[in-house]
Scaffold this motif. Structure first.
Motif, mmCIF file in Angstrom:
data_model
loop_
_atom_site.group_PDB
_atom_site.id
_atom_site.type_symbol
_atom_site.label_atom_id
_atom_site.label_comp_id
_atom_site.label_asym_id
_atom_site.label_seq_id
_atom_site.Cartn_x
_atom_site.Cartn_y
_atom_site.Cartn_z
ATOM 1 N N TYR A 93 -16.535 -8.666 -16.061
ATOM 2 C CA TYR A 93 -15.591 -8.980 -15.056
ATOM 3 C C TYR A 93 -15.075 -10.291 -14.981
ATOM 4 C CZ TYR A 93 -13.838 -8.907 -10.192
ATOM 5 O OH TYR A 93 -13.325 -9.258 -8.960
ATOM 6 N N HIS A 115 -5.271 -6.592 -8.727
ATOM 7 C CA HIS A 115 -6.675 -6.775 -8.156
ATOM 8 C C HIS A 115 -6.791 -6.347 -6.801
ATOM 9 C CE1 HIS A 115 -10.208 -9.077 -7.213
ATOM 10 N NE2 HIS A 115 -10.823 -8.572 -8.530
ATOM 11 N N THR A 119 -9.473 -3.586 -5.124
ATOM 12 C CA THR A 119 -10.639 -3.732 -4.002
ATOM 13 C C THR A 119 -10.410 -2.858 -2.890
ATOM 14 O OG1 THR A 119 -9.333 -5.368 -3.006
ATOM 15 C CG2 THR A 119 -10.542 -6.251 -4.625
ATOM 16 N N LYS A 120 -9.338 -2.157 -2.822
ATOM 17 C CA LYS A 120 -9.177 -1.338 -1.480
ATOM 18 C C LYS A 120 -9.431 0.215 -1.816
ATOM 19 C CE LYS A 120 -5.885 -4.381 0.903
ATOM 20 N NZ LYS A 120 -5.378 -5.115 -0.212
ATOM 21 N N ARG A 167 -18.429 -3.501 -4.961
ATOM 22 C CA ARG A 167 -17.029 -3.970 -5.281
ATOM 23 C C ARG A 167 -16.526 -3.961 -6.819
ATOM 24 N NH1 ARG A 167 -14.970 -10.060 -5.997
ATOM 25 N NH2 ARG A 167 -16.940 -9.895 -7.346
ATOM 26 N N ARG A 170 -16.103 -0.409 -7.610
ATOM 27 C CA ARG A 170 -14.771 0.055 -6.896
ATOM 28 C C ARG A 170 -13.367 -0.313 -7.630
ATOM 29 N NH1 ARG A 170 -14.162 1.260 -1.604
ATOM 30 N NH2 ARG A 170 -15.983 0.273 -1.032
ATOM 31 N N ILE A 171 -13.405 -1.549 -8.191
ATOM 32 C CA ILE A 171 -12.528 -2.134 -8.743
ATOM 33 C C ILE A 171 -12.403 -1.533 -10.306
ATOM 34 C CG2 ILE A 171 -11.584 -4.394 -9.989
ATOM 35 C CD1 ILE A 171 -12.977 -5.903 -7.603
ATOM 36 N N GLU A 294 -20.303 -11.280 -4.707
ATOM 37 C CA GLU A 294 -18.889 -11.070 -4.715
ATOM 38 C C GLU A 294 -18.014 -12.085 -4.909
ATOM 39 O OE1 GLU A 294 -17.926 -8.221 -1.526
ATOM 40 O OE2 GLU A 294 -19.375 -6.815 -1.990
#
Length: 407
Positions: A93, A115, A119-120, A167, A170-171, A294
């Motif tokens: 990452y 990006h 993240t959402k 995070r 999720r990404i 993060e």
């Protein structure tokens, strides 16, 4: 077994391991003729068990030449699946983010727009038509490059061995690279639970549902107890230790956790790593450390404060990102030591820690920290071969830095 203490010999039977292999059939992709890339140590039960799973399912195993060649090997092998530990995922990452930062103009804007969308991302929740359209565009323009870098053929990545940042999961999942985080120990052959390939059996922030034939109950103090055909025969030549850890067939994992929605297991910390401040309040370091990581400016972190008035931290900056920030802010020093003692850099990290403190209750907030100049590694002795930090070693090695925090 022994990330947190003296190494112990764990006796695993053929039945122990076979039960785990068979229970994992329904957890991973039902794809035929898969290719797997293997690079974790084969003397660890995680990679050992998954190798048996590959053999059992007719999956071809390709072995990476070394940890340094994984990037090239991924492009060469084009695997459907691989297992990893969070530390290696973080490095992948960080490399992607560093490349994004090197872009300029519209390309850079597009990269960080994509990006931001990722993240959402949520699973098993409505995302809205506009968001879905935007994400489809991001996948076509930006994330296709991420998938290419990983061989462009991945069905999923399985992560274990330590807690993975939510995070990151999720990404990557938003970028059509599902990460299935699981949980287990050497003593449990190893899998106890894992997020499944099927989306309805996945939940961000948890280690998934239990595997077949394995039971879990949560003790009064929050400790996870496990029972099933995967529980070890015992510790080699240590009957007292065996009977301390296995009572009435229940193995005491030493991890603290809870069940979410009566289905998903969530780990909150290691029992041994919880500590009390001098004010008598308990602090769980793991969630604080994972939150801090993060930040793109923090590479590694350990939270300290056992028996002290407040919580402190040892931070290792992500030097590639810090150097870029330093250049933009007129700082000419480039050596690690010079950077971590620069007043502007220290002020930036103080602000950074403050922005994270709002996520923690008053007792958990980091009041002081020390920046360190070198990354912890297997070679320098602060990390295990599966890339977990040896807390005791770090505490002893950097005693002076910890003393300065509390001076």
């Amino acid at each position: 077994s022994g990330t947190t203490g003296k190494p112990k010999g764990v006796m695993l039977s053929h039945e122990n391991i076979l039960s785990n292999v068979i229970a994992c059939f329904s957890c991973l992709p039902p794809k035929k003729n898969m290719r797997a890339l293997s690079f974790l140590p084969l003397n660890h039960i995680f990679e050992r068990m998954i190798s048996y799973f590959y053999l059992f399912t007719g999956t071809a195993i390709y072995y990476a030449e070394s940890l340094d060649t994984i990037g090239d090997n991924l492009k060469e092998v084009k695997p459907d699946i691989f297992t990893t530990v969070p530390r290696l995922l973080e490095k992948v990452y960080d490399k992607i983010m560093a490349k994004g930062s090197e872009l300029s103009g519209v390309k850079k804007k597009l990269f960080f727009w994509a990006h931001g969308l990722a993240t959402k991302f949520e699973i098993n929740k409505p995302l809205g038509t506009v968001y879905k359209m935007q994400l489809a565009l991001a996948n076509k323009l930006i994330f296709n490059k991420w998938r290419e870098a990983l061989g462009n053929n991945l069905t999923c990545i399985v992560s274990g061995g330590a807690a993975c940042q939510v995070r990151l999961i999720r990404i990557f999942t938003a970028a059509q690279i599902p990460i299935l985080e699981g949980y287990g120990l050497t003593e449990t052959s190893p899998v106890i639970s894992v997020n499944r390939y099927e989306v309805q059996d996945r939940k961000f922030g948890t280690v998934g549902p239990l595997i077949d034939n394995v039971e879990v109950k949560i003790a009064e103090d929050g400790e996870i107890l496990c029972k099933g055909p995967n529980v070890m025969m015992g510790y080699y030549k240590q009957p007292e230790l065996t009977s301390e850890n296995i009572k009435d067939g229940w193995y005491y994992t030493g991890d603290i956790g809870m069940m979410i929605d009566d289905k998903f297991l969530k780990i909150t910390d290691r029992k041994k790593e919880l500590f009390k401040t001098s004010g008598g309040k308990y602090v769980a370091p793991l969630p604080i450390e994972n939150k801090l990581k993060e930040s793109r400016f923090i590479e590694q972190v350990i939270v300290v404060g056992s028996g002290e008035k407040f919580v402190g931290a040892l931070l290792i900056p992500s030097f590639s990102n810090l150097k870029e920030w330093a250049r933009e802010n007129g700082i000419t020093e480039t050596s690690h030591q010079a950077l971590i003692t620069n007043p502007k850099v220290l002020a930036m990290y103080k602000d950074l820690v403050e922005t994270f403190n709002k996520y923690f209750n008053h007792v958990e907030q980091i009041k002081k920290f020390e920046l360190l100049p070198n990354e912890w590694s297997v070679e320098t002795g602060e990390m295990t071969p599966k890339m977990s930090i040896k807390r005791k070693v770090v505490m002893e090695k950097f005693r002076d830095s910890i003393d300065r925090i509390y001076a």
